[in-house]
Enzyme design. Structure first.
Site, PDB file in Angstrom:
ATOM      1  N   TYR A 110      -4.050   3.348   7.514  1.00 19.55           N
ATOM      2  CA  TYR A 110      -5.385   2.732   7.657  1.00 19.55           C
ATOM      3  C   TYR A 110      -6.280   3.041   8.634  1.00 19.55           C
ATOM      4  CZ  TYR A 110      -2.481  -0.799   5.243  1.00 19.55           C
ATOM      5  OH  TYR A 110      -1.566  -1.440   4.485  1.00 19.55           O
ATOM      6  N   TYR A 117      -3.349  -1.251 -10.572  1.00 24.43           N
ATOM      7  CA  TYR A 117      -3.307  -1.512  -9.277  1.00 24.43           C
ATOM      8  C   TYR A 117      -2.531  -2.743  -8.689  1.00 24.43           C
ATOM      9  CZ  TYR A 117      -4.839  -1.903  -4.582  1.00 24.43           C
ATOM     10  OH  TYR A 117      -4.829  -2.104  -2.917  1.00 24.43           O
ATOM     11  N   SER A 153       1.121  -1.204   0.118  1.00 26.54           N
ATOM     12  CA  SER A 153       0.044  -0.053  -0.092  1.00 26.54           C
ATOM     13  C   SER A 153       0.744   1.418   0.127  1.00 26.54           C
ATOM     14  CB  SER A 153      -0.859  -0.032   1.173  1.00 26.54           C
ATOM     15  OG  SER A 153      -2.169  -0.292   0.781  1.00 26.54           O
ATOM     16  N   VAL A 182       0.959  -3.576   3.780  1.00 26.39           N
ATOM     17  CA  VAL A 182       1.163  -4.802   4.674  1.00 26.39           C
ATOM     18  C   VAL A 182       2.386  -5.735   4.204  1.00 26.39           C
ATOM     19  CG1 VAL A 182      -1.334  -4.951   4.963  1.00 26.39           C
ATOM     20  CG2 VAL A 182      -0.326  -6.041   2.810  1.00 26.39           C
ATOM     21  N   LYS A 189       0.437   3.557  -2.787  1.00 27.80           N
ATOM     22  CA  LYS A 189      -0.672   4.582  -3.146  1.00 27.80           C
ATOM     23  C   LYS A 189      -0.073   6.022  -2.994  1.00 27.80           C
ATOM     24  CE  LYS A 189      -3.898   0.909  -1.610  1.00 27.80           C
ATOM     25  NZ  LYS A 189      -4.493   0.233  -0.400  1.00 27.80           N
TER      26      LYS A 189
HETATM   27  N1  GLU Z   1      -2.236  -5.602  -2.283  1.00 29.21           N
HETATM   28  C1  GLU Z   1      -2.980  -5.481  -1.157  1.00 29.21           C
HETATM   29  C2  GLU Z   1      -4.450  -5.405  -1.378  1.00 29.21           C
HETATM   30  O1  GLU Z   1      -5.091  -4.540  -2.227  1.00 29.21           O
HETATM   31  C3  GLU Z   1      -2.537  -4.007  -0.521  1.00 29.21           C
HETATM   32  C4  GLU Z   1      -2.593  -4.368   0.948  1.00 29.21           C
HETATM   33  C5  GLU Z   1      -1.979  -3.039   1.676  1.00 29.21           C
HETATM   34  O2  GLU Z   1      -0.955  -3.025   1.855  1.00 29.21           O
HETATM   35  O3  GLU Z   1      -2.737  -2.511   2.254  1.00 29.21           O
HETATM   36  O4  GLU Z   1      -5.184  -6.027  -0.791  1.00 29.21           O
END
Ligand code: GLU
Length: 305
Positions: free
Chosen positions: A241, A189, A61, A259, A64
């Site tokens: 988060y 993505y 993530s 994650v 992003k």
């Molecule tokens: N590839 C993960 C997902 O989209 C990202 C998770 C993350 O790092 O929050 O579920």
């Protein structure tokens, strides 16, 4: 500083056995809970590190941040706001629950999965390859590392197991938030989540954000000052988060976690920080990473609040 970093790595290791490793794809599940590393890249171009600093990890993530930077560059804030809001969500990163109830169906922010998928739709490109390459290029420019790329195995697993993300993307298309081809957007993505980097790379990228978008090692203004401020603000409100509020209170540094176990943080006009520790708490944030950020913030008075 080196001594302090060694010490903070050492004390954070005490907590890592409590957590869990992301296991939704096989490659991530092989990470070692005991690995802990930290890198600090100052805006005056110095690098210090400690712990397990030679490991390459999946940035997950944290990507992003880079898709947000590309979308801001291509579309600008006002257009982006028509597709995605900038409010903390308080829900899990892959939650769908508010998409239906929010006005205009806009995802709450660019750092939850729904928001990142909408944000990727605002990166201007003729096809999925060009869109992915734009994000990869900004990562390479911000790290000074042209060797960085995505991991094919992680990408394929992301694609195979990404049903919730597919549901989100199709919902967004149905609601008129995504205008592009859904499979193309999902492809980008999954690929950007699978990009791999090391501690120094991520500390450098964080340093560019700390340095108002100007690259510490050559002085080039890569991202506008205005956009960088927006990125830092969203990091501060939504970067961890549904643990973002507590992180702001206890650490006070705009940050983004993934994650895979990485957290990057940008202390404005001071330093970029990257931590790695794959053992995660119940909210999906690195346990050792949070501890290290906490002690660094306290020692060097880095809270922006
Ligand atoms: N590839 C993960 C997902 O989209 C990202 C998770 C993350 O790092 O929050 O579920």
């Amino acid at each position: 500083m080196k001594e302090f970093l060694e010490e903070t790595v050492h004390s954070s290791k005490y907590w890592v056995m409590e957590g869990h490793i992301a296991s939704y794809i096989p490659r991530l599940a092989t990470a070692n809970k005991k690995h802990v590393g930290i890198g600090v890249y100052t805006v005056d171009n110095q690098y210090h590190s400690a712990g397990d600093t030679n490991i390459k990890f999946s940035i997950q993530s944290v990507c992003k941040v880079f898709s947000l930077i590309c979308a801001l560059k291509d579309s600008g804030l006002e257009k982006l706001l028509m597709k995605v809001d900038v409010e903390p969500s308080g829900d899990r990163f892959n939650s769908l629950v508010k998409l239906e109830t929010m006005q205009n169906h806009r995802p709450l922010n660019p750092f939850i999965n729904a928001g990142a998928i909408a944000t990727i739709g605002m990166i201007r490109a003729r096809n999925a390859e060009e869109r992915f390459n734009k994000v990869l290029q900004i990562l390479r420019d911000m790290t000074n590392n042209d060797n960085l790329t995505y991991n094919q195995e992680v990408y394929e697993s992301e694609k195979e197991t990404g049903d919730t993300n597919k549901a989100i993307a199709y919902y967004l298309k149905g609601a008129g938030i995504l205008e592009e081809n859904v499979d193309d957007i999902l492809d980008t993505y999954f690929k950007i989540c699978s990009m791999e980097a090391g501690i120094e790379d991520m500390a450098r990228a964080a340093a560019v954000i700390a340095n108002d978008g100007s690259i510490p090692w050559n002085g080039n203004q890569l991202i506008s000052k205005e956009d960088t401020k927006i990125v830092r603000a969203i990091m501060a409100t939504s970067g961890l988060y549904d643990g973002s509020g507590e992180f702001s209170v206890k650490v006070g540094i705009p940050a983004k976690s993934g994650v895979g176990g990485c957290i990057i943080g940008a202390a404005p006009n001071k330093m970029g920080i990257a931590t790695f520790g794959p053992s995660l708490n119940e909210k999906g944030n690195s346990i050792a990473g949070i501890r290290m950020f906490q002690s660094l913030s306290k020692e060097y008075q880095l809270s922006v609040f």
